[in-house]
Design a protein around this motif. Structure first.
Motif, mmCIF file in Angstrom:
data_model
loop_
_atom_site.group_PDB
_atom_site.id
_atom_site.type_symbol
_atom_site.label_atom_id
_atom_site.label_comp_id
_atom_site.label_asym_id
_atom_site.label_seq_id
_atom_site.Cartn_x
_atom_site.Cartn_y
_atom_site.Cartn_z
ATOM 1 N N LEU A 1 0.828 -1.199 0.000
ATOM 2 C CA LEU A 1 0.000 0.000 0.000
ATOM 3 C C LEU A 1 0.864 1.252 0.000
ATOM 4 C CD1 LEU A 1 -2.735 1.392 0.155
ATOM 5 C CD2 LEU A 1 -2.678 1.088 2.642
ATOM 6 N N VAL A 2 1.966 1.230 0.759
ATOM 7 C CA VAL A 2 2.857 2.394 0.812
ATOM 8 C C VAL A 2 3.455 2.672 -0.560
ATOM 9 C CG1 VAL A 2 5.027 3.264 1.736
ATOM 10 C CG2 VAL A 2 3.384 2.159 3.260
ATOM 11 N N ILE A 3 3.890 1.627 -1.257
ATOM 12 C CA ILE A 3 4.461 1.808 -2.602
ATOM 13 C C ILE A 3 3.408 2.370 -3.548
ATOM 14 C CG2 ILE A 3 5.370 0.564 -4.605
ATOM 15 C CD1 ILE A 3 6.769 -1.320 -2.623
ATOM 16 N N ARG A 4 2.187 1.874 -3.433
ATOM 17 C CA ARG A 4 1.107 2.381 -4.279
ATOM 18 C C ARG A 4 0.846 3.862 -4.004
ATOM 19 N NH1 ARG A 4 -5.165 0.692 -3.503
ATOM 20 N NH2 ARG A 4 -6.057 1.787 -5.293
ATOM 21 N N ILE A 5 0.838 4.241 -2.730
ATOM 22 C CA ILE A 5 0.618 5.635 -2.366
ATOM 23 C C ILE A 5 1.744 6.519 -2.905
ATOM 24 C CG2 ILE A 5 0.574 7.244 -0.419
ATOM 25 C CD1 ILE A 5 -0.951 5.111 1.152
#
Length: 336
Positions: free
Chosen positions: A305-309
């Motif tokens: 999720l962090v990479i996507r954000i």
């Protein structure tokens, strides 16, 4: 025609302010709700109140902020640049809210205004908009570097906080830091109002100057419109993004939540009052929570999720720039 376009700018600025409060203000209290420092209803009222006060005071900073935006030509040509920039920022903000992604309204607005300014340059002619040379150092760099500073600062401050609390019972530590987190949440909401309120006021000031309705001062109605619309958005609620920050990206206790929010509030105050730098509340709070949450003995971060954000953070100014470029070209016939 210029008067009609000016009305469209005011309407879009009000919508942008509402969406800003709807999407971003709730992030200021997301961690406090997550750690039960505040109930959701009290958190929303707290965020709305301090957001309103901060937005009212932010008008005093809007003149300095507007000096680092795009230099607009006068008349309908300059006003269509603002219409395209605001429309693209609002559209992107709605998309990110729907996806539950904490993307920056400030990045979206800067990208939108830059794209509309580039379209103006492409069209050419007299009175073409230009980009101030200070834009890179006073707007772009602070926006890019602020998440790194928030992450690093929150990560490092966890060490002294845990050292001070090392001999205290965990339930006592949680109780004390919940109180501190409630105060810090109000401070972040106030900092959000200071930071993001001046964006709306600065855009409206540019519109007034382009339309010939102002000599550079900030009318009272500009500050009132910014504050009321941001507060209305906050009261309406935008808990999709708060769920992401509070529950999905990392697991964070009251001590770490208090550290993250305190450091985020400090950054927002220094950026708004001391340096006149535009900092994204969303990026600052999200990066601060991630930094404080990462400083634990075991991994608690949703890295996918962090990479996507992060990808969407990088995409935000580019997407709004491209959309505003197209909109400005489409609106160019009515600005002649």
């Amino acid at each position: 025609m210029a008067a009609v376009i000016f009305g469209a700018v005011v309407l879009l600025a009000a919508v942008f302010a509402f969406l800003n409060g709807f999407r971003d203000a709730s992030t200021s209290v997301a961690l406090a709700v997550r750690n039960r420092a505040l109930t959701p209803s009290v958190a929303v009222l707290l965020a709305a109140f301090f957001n309103f006060v901060g937005a009212l005071l932010s008008a005093l900073l809007a003149v300095a902020a507007s000096q680092t935006w795009i230099n607009l030509p006068s008349g309908a040509h300059g006003l269509t640049i603002l219409v395209a920039g605001l429309a693209s920022a609002c559209a992107w903000g709605l998309l990110m809210w729907w996806r539950g992604i904490p993307a920056s309204s400030t990045h979206a607005l800067v990208g939108g205004l830059a794209g509309a300014g580039l379209a103006s340059l492409a069209i050419g002619g007299p009175g073409v908009a230009g980009v101030d040379q200070s834009l890179l150092f006073q707007v772009v760099l602070p926006l890019v570097l602020s998440p790194l500073v928030a992450y690093s600062g929150s990560f490092l401050l966890v060490y002294p906080a845990t050292w001070v609390a090392r001999y205290t019972q965990p339930n006592v530590v949680n109780q004390r830091f919940r109180r501190g987190q409630a105060v810090a949440a109000g401070a972040v909401a106030f900092g959000h109002g200071l930071q993001d309120g001046q964006r709306v006021s600065a855009v409206l000031l540019l519109a007034l100057l382009a339309a010939g309705y102002s000599d550079g001062g900030i009318p009272t109605w500009v500050a009132a419109l910014s504050a009321v619309m941001m507060t209305a958005g906050t009261l309406f609620g935008g808990w999709r993004i708060s769920q992401t920050i509070g529950y999905k990206i990392t697991r964070i206790d009251p001590l770490r939540g208090s550290v993250a929010q305190t450091f985020s509030a400090l950054m927002l105050f220094v950026g708004a009052i001391g340096l006149h730098w535009p900092l994204s509340t969303t990026h600052t709070v999200t990066a601060g929570a991630l930094g404080a949450g990462e400083n634990q003995h075991f991994s608690v971060t949703n890295r996918k999720l962090v990479i996507r954000i992060l990808w969407l953070w990088a995409l935000t100014p580019l997407a709004t720039c491209a959309l505003a470029f197209v909109l400005a070209l489409a609106l160019s016939p009515i600005s002649v």
